[in-house]
Design a protein around this motif. Structure first.
Motif, mmCIF file in Angstrom:
data_model
loop_
_atom_site.group_PDB
_atom_site.id
_atom_site.type_symbol
_atom_site.label_atom_id
_atom_site.label_comp_id
_atom_site.label_asym_id
_atom_site.label_seq_id
_atom_site.Cartn_x
_atom_site.Cartn_y
_atom_site.Cartn_z
ATOM 1 N N PRO A 1 0.820 -1.223 0.000
ATOM 2 C CA PRO A 1 0.000 0.000 0.000
ATOM 3 C C PRO A 1 0.853 1.272 0.000
ATOM 4 O O PRO A 1 0.954 1.972 1.006
ATOM 5 N N TYR A 2 1.440 1.589 -1.135
ATOM 6 C CA TYR A 2 2.359 2.718 -1.204
ATOM 7 C C TYR A 2 1.672 4.056 -0.906
ATOM 8 O O TYR A 2 2.213 4.893 -0.187
ATOM 9 N N PHE B 1 0.222 8.377 5.181
ATOM 10 C CA PHE B 1 0.393 8.162 6.621
ATOM 11 C C PHE B 1 1.575 8.965 7.144
ATOM 12 O O PHE B 1 1.467 9.650 8.173
ATOM 13 N N VAL B 2 2.697 8.910 6.449
ATOM 14 C CA VAL B 2 3.886 9.649 6.893
ATOM 15 C C VAL B 2 3.644 11.158 6.831
ATOM 16 O O VAL B 2 3.972 11.893 7.776
ATOM 17 N N VAL B 3 3.044 11.612 5.728
ATOM 18 C CA VAL B 3 2.770 13.048 5.561
ATOM 19 C C VAL B 3 1.842 13.547 6.663
ATOM 20 O O VAL B 3 1.949 14.697 7.114
ATOM 21 N N THR B 4 0.928 12.697 7.114
ATOM 22 C CA THR B 4 -0.008 13.080 8.171
ATOM 23 C C THR B 4 0.605 12.919 9.552
ATOM 24 O O THR B 4 0.415 13.766 10.441
ATOM 25 N N ALA B 5 1.342 11.839 9.749
ATOM 26 C CA ALA B 5 1.869 11.531 11.079
ATOM 27 C C ALA B 5 2.929 12.510 11.541
ATOM 28 O O ALA B 5 2.959 12.884 12.722
ATOM 29 N N VAL B 6 3.799 12.947 10.637
ATOM 30 C CA VAL B 6 4.911 13.818 11.050
ATOM 31 C C VAL B 6 4.413 15.120 11.681
ATOM 32 O O VAL B 6 4.750 15.436 12.827
ATOM 33 N N PRO B 7 3.581 15.924 10.996
ATOM 34 C CA PRO B 7 3.092 17.146 11.651
ATOM 35 C C PRO B 7 2.135 16.873 12.807
ATOM 36 O O PRO B 7 2.083 17.651 13.769
ATOM 37 N N SER B 8 1.389 15.760 12.737
ATOM 38 C CA SER B 8 0.461 15.441 13.825
ATOM 39 C C SER B 8 1.216 15.179 15.123
ATOM 40 O O SER B 8 0.748 15.524 16.216
ATOM 41 N N ALA C 1 -7.087 -1.182 3.530
ATOM 42 C CA ALA C 1 -8.251 -1.879 2.974
ATOM 43 C C ALA C 1 -8.730 -1.218 1.689
ATOM 44 O O ALA C 1 -9.059 -1.903 0.706
ATOM 45 N N ALA C 2 -8.760 0.110 1.678
ATOM 46 C CA ALA C 2 -9.253 0.826 0.505
ATOM 47 C C ALA C 2 -8.284 0.735 -0.668
ATOM 48 O O ALA C 2 -8.708 0.599 -1.823
ATOM 49 N N GLU C 3 -6.992 0.794 -0.392
ATOM 50 C CA GLU C 3 -6.027 0.710 -1.495
ATOM 51 C C GLU C 3 -6.027 -0.685 -2.112
ATOM 52 O O GLU C 3 -5.886 -0.842 -3.325
ATOM 53 N N ARG C 4 -6.198 -1.689 -1.290
ATOM 54 C CA ARG C 4 -6.273 -3.051 -1.808
ATOM 55 C C ARG C 4 -7.560 -3.264 -2.594
ATOM 56 O O ARG C 4 -7.585 -3.984 -3.604
ATOM 57 N N GLY D 1 -5.167 4.995 -7.437
ATOM 58 C CA GLY D 1 -5.826 6.143 -8.058
ATOM 59 C C GLY D 1 -7.167 6.461 -7.425
ATOM 60 O O GLY D 1 -7.443 7.608 -7.036
ATOM 61 N N ARG D 2 -8.017 5.442 -7.307
ATOM 62 C CA ARG D 2 -9.334 5.661 -6.697
ATOM 63 C C ARG D 2 -9.191 5.976 -5.213
ATOM 64 O O ARG D 2 -10.005 6.723 -4.654
ATOM 65 N N TRP D 3 -8.171 5.408 -4.560
ATOM 66 C CA TRP D 3 -7.915 5.724 -3.150
ATOM 67 C C TRP D 3 -7.778 7.231 -2.980
ATOM 68 O O TRP D 3 -8.398 7.838 -2.099
ATOM 69 N N LEU D 4 -6.943 7.827 -3.811
ATOM 70 C CA LEU D 4 -6.705 9.267 -3.710
ATOM 71 C C LEU D 4 -7.985 10.061 -3.978
ATOM 72 O O LEU D 4 -8.261 11.060 -3.299
ATOM 73 N N LEU D 5 -8.764 9.628 -4.955
ATOM 74 C CA LEU D 5 -10.012 10.323 -5.269
ATOM 75 C C LEU D 5 -10.997 10.241 -4.109
ATOM 76 O O LEU D 5 -11.658 11.234 -3.767
#
Length: 220
Positions: free
Chosen positions: A4-5, A11-18, A73-76, A81-85
């Protein structure tokens, strides 16, 4: 092996500032969704509000945990592409509602609503659908915390009941998963709670994607 790239990057982009907001107390107020500041030209807050959290330590852990679970779960189920949308659909609908309702705050829970709504409606697996429905219930239950001790007790009870959708997913009628997500979305919209609009966006996006895949292409 599935990797799940997109989930990992977000996750990293969100976790670091959080996590960094605990070392820098001014970060969350500077990046949160502030309707007055946004009206004054600080439009970037609509994006930065997704990577800081307003629920303290519990809010950070809660949102990051669900980002990992629902994201995987959603990426799988839908692909990157749809995950991001779907993630964007919840974020856009939730941030727009928060701005229009003059509701300041921060957190990626609204983006997660986009994933959850689509999972409940359109995921091919029962586990993924049950996870989406469970998060929809949790989103509704969270609103009860505003009513003091009684509200917290009811919140825990409702969340525990919602978890039964996951535990007993093989015995739950298939249509119940999207129904739970849709009802939670409508109830939260009526309250009004911005998570309802985000969840509704995910439900509609999931339904539209499923409809597009099942509708045969017309030939001239």
């Amino acid at each position: 092996m599935f990797k799940p790239y997109v989930t990992a990057v977000v996750f990293v982009v969100t976790a670091v500032p959080s996590l960094l907001q605990f070392a820098l107390p001014g970060l969350e107020p500077a990046w949160m969704r502030d309707p007055a500041a946004i009206s004054g030209g600080e439009w970037w807050r609509l994006g930065t509000a997704l990577v800081v959290q307003d629920g303290g330590v519990f809010g950070v852990l809660f949102n990051l945990a669900f980002l990992a679970v629902l994201g995987y779960a959603a990426e799988r189920a839908f692909g990157p592409g749809r995950w991001l949308l779907l993630y964007a659909s919840g974020a856009i609908a939730g941030e727009a509602a928060g701005y229009l309702l003059n509701d300041p705050g921060a957190g990626n829970s609204i983006a997660l609503c986009g994933l959850a709504g689509a999972l409940a409606v359109a995921a091919p697996g029962t586990l993924e659908r049950s996870l989406g429905a469970f998060y929809a219930v949790v989103s509704g239950a969270w609103a009860l915390s505003a009513f003091g001790t009684v509200g917290v007790v009811l919140m825990v009870a409702l969340a525990a009941g919602g978890f039964q959708l996951v535990v007993h997913r093989d015995r739950v009628p298939g249509p119940l998963f999207p129904a739970v997500a849709a009802v939670a979305a409508v109830v939260l919209c009526v309250l009004p709670d911005l998570h309802g609009f985000a969840l509704l966006a995910g439900v509609l996006a999931g339904w539209a994607g499923a409809y597009a895949r099942t509708t045969p292409a017309r030939t001239a």
